[in-house]
Design a protein around this motif. Structure first.
Motif, PDB file in Angstrom:
ATOM      1  N   ALA A  31      -7.597   1.427   6.506  1.00  0.00           N
ATOM      2  CA  ALA A  31      -6.380   2.165   6.871  1.00  0.00           C
ATOM      3  C   ALA A  31      -5.698   1.567   8.091  1.00  0.00           C
ATOM      4  O   ALA A  31      -4.475   1.642   8.218  1.00  0.00           O
ATOM      5  N   GLN A  32      -6.449   0.952   8.987  1.00  0.00           N
ATOM      6  CA  GLN A  32      -5.867   0.338  10.172  1.00  0.00           C
ATOM      7  C   GLN A  32      -5.228  -1.018   9.867  1.00  0.00           C
ATOM      8  O   GLN A  32      -4.254  -1.399  10.487  1.00  0.00           O
ATOM      9  N   VAL A  33      -5.779  -1.731   8.909  1.00  0.00           N
ATOM     10  CA  VAL A  33      -5.270  -3.052   8.533  1.00  0.00           C
ATOM     11  C   VAL A  33      -4.059  -2.929   7.606  1.00  0.00           C
ATOM     12  O   VAL A  33      -3.111  -3.718   7.675  1.00  0.00           O
ATOM     13  N   TRP A  34      -4.067  -1.929   6.742  1.00  0.00           N
ATOM     14  CA  TRP A  34      -3.075  -1.765   5.672  1.00  0.00           C
ATOM     15  C   TRP A  34      -1.621  -1.904   6.123  1.00  0.00           C
ATOM     16  O   TRP A  34      -0.860  -2.646   5.506  1.00  0.00           O
ATOM     17  N   PHE A  39       3.655  -3.822   4.976  1.00  0.00           N
ATOM     18  CA  PHE A  39       5.015  -3.983   5.485  1.00  0.00           C
ATOM     19  C   PHE A  39       5.250  -5.476   5.682  1.00  0.00           C
ATOM     20  O   PHE A  39       4.959  -6.038   6.745  1.00  0.00           O
ATOM     21  N   ALA A  40       5.754  -6.133   4.639  1.00  0.00           N
ATOM     22  CA  ALA A  40       5.850  -7.598   4.609  1.00  0.00           C
ATOM     23  C   ALA A  40       6.656  -8.172   5.770  1.00  0.00           C
ATOM     24  O   ALA A  40       6.383  -9.294   6.205  1.00  0.00           O
ATOM     25  N   LEU A  63       6.082  -2.656   0.831  1.00  0.00           N
ATOM     26  CA  LEU A  63       5.880  -3.103  -0.541  1.00  0.00           C
ATOM     27  C   LEU A  63       5.396  -1.927  -1.393  1.00  0.00           C
ATOM     28  O   LEU A  63       4.722  -1.029  -0.907  1.00  0.00           O
ATOM     29  N   ALA A  64       5.770  -1.958  -2.654  1.00  0.00           N
ATOM     30  CA  ALA A  64       5.364  -0.962  -3.644  1.00  0.00           C
ATOM     31  C   ALA A  64       5.435  -1.620  -5.012  1.00  0.00           C
ATOM     32  O   ALA A  64       6.081  -2.660  -5.178  1.00  0.00           O
ATOM     33  N   ARG A  95      -5.402  -2.218  -2.428  1.00  0.00           N
ATOM     34  CA  ARG A  95      -5.084  -3.389  -3.251  1.00  0.00           C
ATOM     35  C   ARG A  95      -3.596  -3.653  -3.152  1.00  0.00           C
ATOM     36  O   ARG A  95      -2.788  -2.742  -3.258  1.00  0.00           O
ATOM     37  N   ILE A  96      -3.267  -4.924  -2.957  1.00  0.00           N
ATOM     38  CA  ILE A  96      -1.863  -5.315  -2.979  1.00  0.00           C
ATOM     39  C   ILE A  96      -1.795  -6.713  -3.578  1.00  0.00           C
ATOM     40  O   ILE A  96      -2.635  -7.560  -3.292  1.00  0.00           O
ATOM     41  N   ALA A  97      -0.828  -6.923  -4.472  1.00  0.00           N
ATOM     42  CA  ALA A  97      -0.698  -8.222  -5.130  1.00  0.00           C
ATOM     43  C   ALA A  97       0.745  -8.432  -5.547  1.00  0.00           C
ATOM     44  O   ALA A  97       1.489  -7.473  -5.751  1.00  0.00           O
TER      45      ALA A  97
END
Length: 173
Positions: A31-34, A39-40, A63-64, A95-97
């Motif tokens: 949660a701290q890294v996210w 937010f690119a 991003l979404a 997860r983000i891709a």
């Protein structure tokens, strides 16, 4: 441990280039890294190989799924579309891709860049980033030593961790 979800045609071993980088650190949570990754527009603040992040269609700044954006990296102006975006939740990794592309014809490069951020026992977080690439530029990158993608993504990971700690986001050990 959890693994990256690969879209058909971008599975490692079937593309022209693949890199995998991972860190496991104590004192941070998913949660701290996210927010530094989702937010690119924050990327250039901690990753020197990222610049000029922007969004299409009035979307952003976060991003979404389905959001189109662009940025510059490794000398390429990249168009991209987020195709997986899951914030961290209790017991579930973030997860983000995105699918990114640049160039045309013989200079066309297509990538799938994915991140997995998961909390581990003992107050640790695992941050995994993997990228597969297709196209002539990917073939050239795969032959280059030292591997610029491997080293660049390690810089991204290291900068991400340093930024989270510098922003006072570190959790007590």
């Amino acid at each position: 441990m959890n693994a990256i979800h690969w879209p058909q045609g971008f599975e490692p071993g079937y593309t022209d280039n693949f890199v995998s980088n991972e860190v496991i650190v104590a004192g941070l949570t998913a949660a701290q890294v996210w927010p530094l990754l989702s937010f690119a527009h924050k990327w250039p603040s901690y990753y020197g190989n990222s610049a000029n992040v922007g969004f299409h269609d009035g979307k952003g700044p976060e991003l979404a799924d389905g959001v189109r954006f662009h940025f510059e990296t490794f000398g390429f102006p990249v168009q991209a579309q987020c195709n997986e975006c899951v914030a961290p939740a209790a017991g579930e990794p973030a997860r983000i891709a995105w699918h990114g592309w640049a160039g045309e014809g013989d200079t066309r490069l297509d990538v799938h860049h994915a991140w997995l951020i998961e909390d581990l026992p003992g107050g640790r977080v695992r941050i995994l980033t993997q990228e597969t690439q297709k196209g002539r530029p990917a073939q050239e990158l795969a032959r280059t030593r030292p591997n610029p993608m491997l080293n660049g993504h390690q810089d991204w990971l290291d900068g991400l961790v340093q930024a989270a700690r510098a922003n006072g986001l570190s959790a007590p050990l």
